[in-house]
Scaffold this motif. Structure first.
Motif, PDB file in Angstrom:
ATOM      1  N   GLN A   1     -32.529  41.437  34.085  1.00  0.00           N
ATOM      2  CA  GLN A   1     -32.033  42.776  33.766  1.00  0.00           C
ATOM      3  C   GLN A   1     -32.330  43.687  34.945  1.00  0.00           C
ATOM      4  O   GLN A   1     -33.453  43.694  35.449  1.00  0.00           O
ATOM      5  CB  GLN A   1     -32.705  43.332  32.515  1.00  0.00           C
TER       6      GLN A   1
ATOM      7  N   CYS B   1     -26.365  49.403  35.093  1.00  0.00           N
ATOM      8  CA  CYS B   1     -27.102  48.350  34.387  1.00  0.00           C
ATOM      9  C   CYS B   1     -26.421  47.012  34.628  1.00  0.00           C
ATOM     10  O   CYS B   1     -25.187  46.938  34.682  1.00  0.00           O
ATOM     11  CB  CYS B   1     -27.114  48.589  32.882  1.00  0.00           C
TER      12      CYS B   1
ATOM     13  N   THR C   1     -21.955  51.109  33.444  1.00  0.00           N
ATOM     14  CA  THR C   1     -22.369  52.486  33.674  1.00  0.00           C
ATOM     15  C   THR C   1     -22.301  53.232  32.351  1.00  0.00           C
ATOM     16  O   THR C   1     -21.634  52.789  31.415  1.00  0.00           O
ATOM     17  CB  THR C   1     -21.459  53.191  34.697  1.00  0.00           C
TER      18      THR C   1
ATOM     19  N   CYS D   1     -27.562  53.471  30.146  1.00  0.00           N
ATOM     20  CA  CYS D   1     -27.878  53.276  31.564  1.00  0.00           C
ATOM     21  C   CYS D   1     -28.076  54.622  32.241  1.00  0.00           C
ATOM     22  O   CYS D   1     -27.263  55.529  32.065  1.00  0.00           O
ATOM     23  CB  CYS D   1     -26.739  52.558  32.275  1.00  0.00           C
TER      24      CYS D   1
ATOM     25  N   ARG E   1     -31.854  47.741  36.141  1.00  0.00           N
ATOM     26  CA  ARG E   1     -31.550  49.119  35.759  1.00  0.00           C
ATOM     27  C   ARG E   1     -31.701  49.989  36.996  1.00  0.00           C
ATOM     28  O   ARG E   1     -32.727  49.927  37.677  1.00  0.00           O
ATOM     29  CB  ARG E   1     -32.488  49.628  34.664  1.00  0.00           C
TER      30      ARG E   1
END
Length: 83
Positions: free
Chosen positions: A63, A44, A36, A40, A65
């Protein structure tokens, strides 16, 4: 999906904000802790085969987000790619 030298997958989805952390833990149980702050928006997660990506995954890196849209909804941006 995009192909070239590498293959890349991207998706954007919405889900209940309250479900995001459980979904990440269930989907990537051996991944590092969710980050966090910093760059981000809310949460994340970066996962590779070396740190928790399942062996059957057809990607080298994933990844995730997460942005909180409002008190109930999260926008999840997912990308996975080979190297």
């Amino acid at each position: 999906m995009q192909r070239g030298i590498d293959t890349a997958y991207t998706a954007v989805l919405r889900m209940p904000r309250a479900d995001v952390r459980d979904w990440l833990r269930t989907t990537y149980p051996d991944a590092p802790e969710v980050r966090t702050g910093g760059t981000c928006a809310a949460l994340c997660l970066d996962v590779t085969h070396e740190d928790g990506l399942p062996g059957a995954a057809e990607a080298h890196v994933v990844q995730v987000r997460v942005e909180y849209v409002n008190a109930e909804t999260a926008r999840v941006r997912f990308s996975a790619f080979t190297m």
